[in-house]
Structure formats: structure tokens, C-alpha cells
Design an enzyme around this catalytic site. Sequence first.
Site, PDB file in Angstrom:
ATOM      1  N   VAL A 119       0.834  -1.202   0.000  1.00 34.72           N
ATOM      2  CA  VAL A 119       0.000   0.000   0.000  1.00 34.72           C
ATOM      3  C   VAL A 119       0.868   1.250   0.000  1.00 34.72           C
ATOM      4  O   VAL A 119       0.579   2.231  -0.689  1.00 34.72           O
ATOM      5  CB  VAL A 119      -0.938  -0.006   1.229  1.00 34.72           C
ATOM      6  CG1 VAL A 119      -1.795   1.262   1.264  1.00 34.72           C
ATOM      7  CG2 VAL A 119      -1.829  -1.241   1.230  1.00 34.72           C
ATOM      8  N   GLU A 120       1.950   1.213   0.756  1.00 35.05           N
ATOM      9  CA  GLU A 120       2.787   2.406   0.940  1.00 35.05           C
ATOM     10  C   GLU A 120       3.662   2.706  -0.279  1.00 35.05           C
ATOM     11  O   GLU A 120       3.740   3.847  -0.724  1.00 35.05           O
ATOM     12  CB  GLU A 120       3.680   2.221   2.172  1.00 35.05           C
ATOM     13  CG  GLU A 120       2.954   2.365   3.500  1.00 35.05           C
ATOM     14  CD  GLU A 120       2.572   3.801   3.794  1.00 35.05           C
ATOM     15  OE1 GLU A 120       3.057   4.713   3.112  1.00 35.05           O
ATOM     16  OE2 GLU A 120       1.762   4.013   4.710  1.00 35.05           O
ATOM     17  N   SER A 121       4.353   1.702  -0.780  1.00 34.59           N
ATOM     18  CA  SER A 121       5.390   1.963  -1.793  1.00 34.59           C
ATOM     19  C   SER A 121       5.397   0.963  -2.938  1.00 34.59           C
ATOM     20  O   SER A 121       6.286   1.031  -3.788  1.00 34.59           O
ATOM     21  CB  SER A 121       6.763   1.916  -1.120  1.00 34.59           C
ATOM     22  OG  SER A 121       7.017   0.608  -0.608  1.00 34.59           O
TER      23      SER A 121
END
Length: 445
Positions: A119-121
Site C-alpha cells: 500500500v505504501e510503496s
Amino acid sequence: MPLVASADLEVHPRLQTSIPSSFPTLGDGLNIMEIGPQPELPLTIDLTLRSSDIWERVRNGFAMTDLNDDLVLHYQQWYMARPGMLRQMIERSRPYLHHIVEALEERGMPTELALLPMVESSFNPMAHSPAAASGLWQFIPATGRRFNLEQNWWQDERRDVFASTNAALDYLQTIYDMHGDWHLALASYNWGEGAVKRAVERNAASGLPTDYPNLRMPKETRHYVPKLQALKNIIGNPETFARLNLPLIPNEPYLATAAAPRPMDVKTAARLANMSVEEFRHLNPSHNRPIIKAHTPLILPADRIAIFNANLANNQAPLTQWQAYAVKSPQRINDIASQLGVSSRELIQANGLPGNVRLAAGSKLLVPGNGNLESLQRMLGMESSPAIIAPEPRARGKKGKKGKAGSAKNKKSAAGKAKAGNSRASKARSSAGKGKPTPRGKKKR
């Protein structure tokens, strides 16, 4: 005719062994059948049995309450419609996933968190956001410093897989302890623990539920947990996982660390590990410069550690080909490059400069050379950039609209001053002719 147990009978799999495949025929009398004690069946998963697939290990560690809403369904369909993107993220996770799962299990944390870098990166360690967040776990500079991630001219540990994972799990544990709820902890990771705390307090003061679905929050945070839940639903279902042809990852350590006892070039470290420079940089993206400072851990594939150590022990060549260059008077990068016979682009990249800037006297640069460690020692101790960008000198003799106006104005002013000076000189000569003294503080012309 014997009665056969129906194959369609809905029975928990662990109870199937206690049901006989057929029953004795019932005649005129009753046949007595002794039913022995049932074997005790395990009610928990034996985590001591080693799985060959990391995803099975991840599924066994799922511990968060599931979130079920329209956003989860939306993102589940969105990801499933893009299997190529999912495969790419999973391939990117291959070097890091085992380490992350191991760290989560050691802390007793839910293994859903191993999916959070998706989700983040998208599991890209070089990911950088407009808000200056960086790395797999997308730390902004302030939060990175709060959790002891070193950020200086030489290195940015927000991009270090081992250091940033440890910091991310510290942070997640801290905000879980604050809220006692993993969904609120995840919202805090995205939005900030202070913002979530105030949202909870507002709902509590209004008599409203204080769980994640009922808080008022920015759109990005509202969509944040549903994205993770959607990925959990897809990866947690082996049939869906197989249907999408998602890659399996061995349940084995991929990464390990080696030590650099002395300053070492990135290229040298890659050569000693029998790796390409590109592969080495991919596993060690935290290094900002072409030199790695002494005693900095090097992240290598686990099967390359012995090779690296053996090659290092037998290495006779200098470990670095870079040295320090001191700027004695203001100079442009292009001029320094020409003077040293090297590429200006190489100097700009090696020193993290914005372009062909003018450097002030006293600046230091990394330049290709013979690896003179003595000249590097003082520079290696600097945490901030040793290059000082000097202001541009004022242009002279350039004409333009403003220049012409300024020139005319200056000429007019100079003419006025000259006229006033001539007038004062004339009066002084006149007074002197009449025998009057010259005023104190003024000179005769």
C-alpha cells in the site's frame, strides 16, 4: 443395503475421520455396535511445522479483525482486475518479505502488516512521495528521525530495508498501544496519531462510536485500511491466489548483512559479492554517495556472504578510487571537471549537486582519484554536504531596459552631483578671493 455417508454432508474437515464410510444393515433385531472414544483433534495450527511457502506462513499469522465494506470490495475488484501489477509488487517483495515476516513474528504482531509496503510503496525501496516520504515504509524525515533513522549526506536509512522495517514496527507497536486497535493504528500511520486521537475524542464527546469506520478522516486515510484488507483477502485465499497466477516465494531467508571494515566504493562492494552494481544498489538503496563509510552494514543475498568475505580477505587493490578535493577559490563544477580531466556529470551525481553550480572557497568534493584515504578522512566525518554553493557574481556591462534606465538615472545623478560640486567649488574660490576662511571640514577643490 448399507447406508452410505453422504459426500455432500457438511462436516468440519477435522471431524471427517470420526464418521464411518458405511453403517451396518438393520435387521429384525438391533445390532449392538460399541463406539469407542473419539481421538482428540488439534484445535490450533501447529506453527512449528515449517512451510515451504512464505504466503502460507503469512496467512497463518493473520490476526486483525476483518473490515467489510464497499471500499474493501471496490479495491479487491480493482486489484484483481490488474493481476500484472499484483505480480510485479509480489516480485518486488521477494528479497524483503521473509525478513519482514520474521520480524513481525518475533514481536507477536499480525502478519497482515507484511503487506503494508504494498500500500505504501508497492515494495519499491526507492519510492519517494511529494510529501518527502521515502523507502518501503514511506517515512517522512521527522518521523524517521524520531525512530532513529539516520539521514545525512552519506546515507538515508529510511531506504535501508533492515533499519526502516525495525523503525516501522516500533512505530506501529507504539500507535497500537496508544489506541488498542489495529485499524486505528494503521489510520495513525497514514494520518498521524495526534489527528486520529482528536477524531476519536470528538466522536466520544458526541456519543458516537470511536472505531475506524465511524471516524471523520481525510479521503486518503478512509481508503487506506480497505486497500490493505483487499490485499489480505486476495493473498489470504489460496484459490484466488492460484487463479491470478501470483508468484510463490520460498519460506527461506533471502538477505543477510556483511561488514565493511574500511571505506569502500559501491562498485567494489558489488564486485566482491559477485553482483552487478545495479543489483547491489537495489538491495542497498540507502547509500547516497559512491563511497560506503566504514562499519556500515552491507545488505547482500544470504548466499553471497561467504563469497564477499572470502574475496575481501584476498583483495589486494584499494577499496576506494575516490578522494577529497578542496576548492581554493570560487569555481564552477565544469571548470573543476576540466581541470581534473573527469566528467562534470560524474562529479554532479557523486556529490548530489543540482547542476553546474559555482562552489565557494573551502568546499570539498568527492572526485575520482587514486583512493587516498588520508584526504578522505576529514570529509568522511562530515554529516552535511561539504560543498558550499556560492552566489553568482553581479553581471557587469550588461545592457537592457532596466540597465539603460538605471544607467540614465546614474548619469543624471552623477551630473547633478558634479553640478553641485562645481557650484560649491566656485563659491569656495569666491570666498577665498575675498579673504574669508574655508568652512571647517570641507576641502578646497
